[in-house]
Design an enzyme around this catalytic site. Structure first.
Site, PDB file in Angstrom:
ATOM      1  N   ASP A 168      82.759  -9.209  28.365  1.00  0.00           N
ATOM      2  CA  ASP A 168      83.060 -10.202  27.452  1.00  0.00           C
ATOM      3  C   ASP A 168      82.011 -10.339  26.179  1.00  0.00           C
ATOM      4  OD1 ASP A 168      85.642 -10.843  28.501  1.00  0.00           O
ATOM      5  OD2 ASP A 168      84.639 -12.865  29.368  1.00  0.00           O
ATOM      6  N   ASP A 171      70.639 -32.946  26.765  1.00  0.00           N
ATOM      7  CA  ASP A 171      70.023 -31.406  26.930  1.00  0.00           C
ATOM      8  C   ASP A 171      70.749 -30.620  25.665  1.00  0.00           C
ATOM      9  OD1 ASP A 171      68.235 -32.102  28.852  1.00  0.00           O
ATOM     10  OD2 ASP A 171      69.204 -30.666  30.329  1.00  0.00           O
TER      11      ASP A 171
END
Length: 254
Positions: free
Chosen positions: A43, A143
């Protein structure tokens, strides 16, 4: 019908061997002169191929010779021409990212999977989120956060507990990464044409980077993301294993 095929390989031993065998059987062609691009790898290499050659407008048929192959077909060399004739298209429209950095630079990039903002240090990021110019979340402490396409919704987005989006649904996923405040906010599903703008509230003490697929921009202060209006790419899949079915199947994996 004779098709001109450009074979592209990721550089691993397996993909390089496959490249030599396929070019010996079908000939060598430059991507600019080809009717179809065949990408040999995983990918990551497919995304690299789309970024490098997507502007050519050529359909891409991937064959898995890498670690992850969600966007790839199984590798078989003996019936390639028949598979290309039977292949079903999946049209993808990437996200366009415009990032402003602390130094005053403006960086543009495309993302076929997702655009993600991530904290650069041990301290959480503080972000404001505007949609189509209207404030929607005054402060997200986290985050990070991302905007993912349907094709990318099964990747990083799903790992961050974001929704899997049906191909062709004309929506994108807005997904927080380890949100601290608001603690219960799990993100949103937005119309694909929505402009998502992130403002970094404390860029000096809490620096943030932005990444469009694999293109990282560090020390951003503001990032705008919208669906690209001038770019589409077409991936080709074997009928029995098309991308729409893969995305659907991912929702039933325990």
């Amino acid at each position: 019908m004779t098709r001109r095929i450009a074979f592209l390989a990721s550089g691993t031993d397996d993909s390089s061997s496959a490249l030599q065998a396929l070019e010996a059987a079908h000939g060598r062609c430059k991507p600019e002169e080809a009717d179809i691009l065949v990408a040999l790898g995983g990918d990551g290499f497919m995304l690299q191929t789309l970024h490098r050659h997507g502007a050519l407008g050529k359909p891409v048929f991937g064959m898995k010779l890498g670690t992850v192959g969600f966007l790839m077909n199984h590798y078989r060399a003996d019936d390639l021409l028949e598979r290309l004739e039977r292949a079903e298209p999946a049209v993808l429209r990437p996200l366009a990212m415009e990032a402003q950095t602390e130094s005053g630079a403006t960086v543009h990039s495309l993302a076929y999977n997702e655009v993600s903002l991530l904290r650069q240090t041990r301290q959480a990021a503080h972000l404001r989120i505007d949609l189509n110019g209207q404030p929607r979340l005054d402060e997200l402490i986290c985050d990070g956060v991302m905007v993912a396409t349907p094709a990318g919704s099964t990747a990083y987005n799903f790992s961050a507990s974001g929704p899997i989006l049906p191909l062709g649904a004309n929506v994108v996923a807005l997904t927080p990464i380890a949100p601290f405040r608001p603690r219960r906010w799990r993100g949103a599903v937005l119309k694909a044409g929505t402009e998502v703008r992130f403002k970094v509230l404390d860029p000096y003490k809490r620096p943030v980077s932005a990444t469009a697929d694999s293109h990282e921009v560090r020390d951003v202060v503001e990032v705008a993301i919208r669906e690209a209006t001038d770019r589409t790419v077409t991936l080709l899949f074997d009928p029995e294993h098309n991308l729409e079915e893969r995305i659907l199947s991912e929702q039933f994996v325990a």
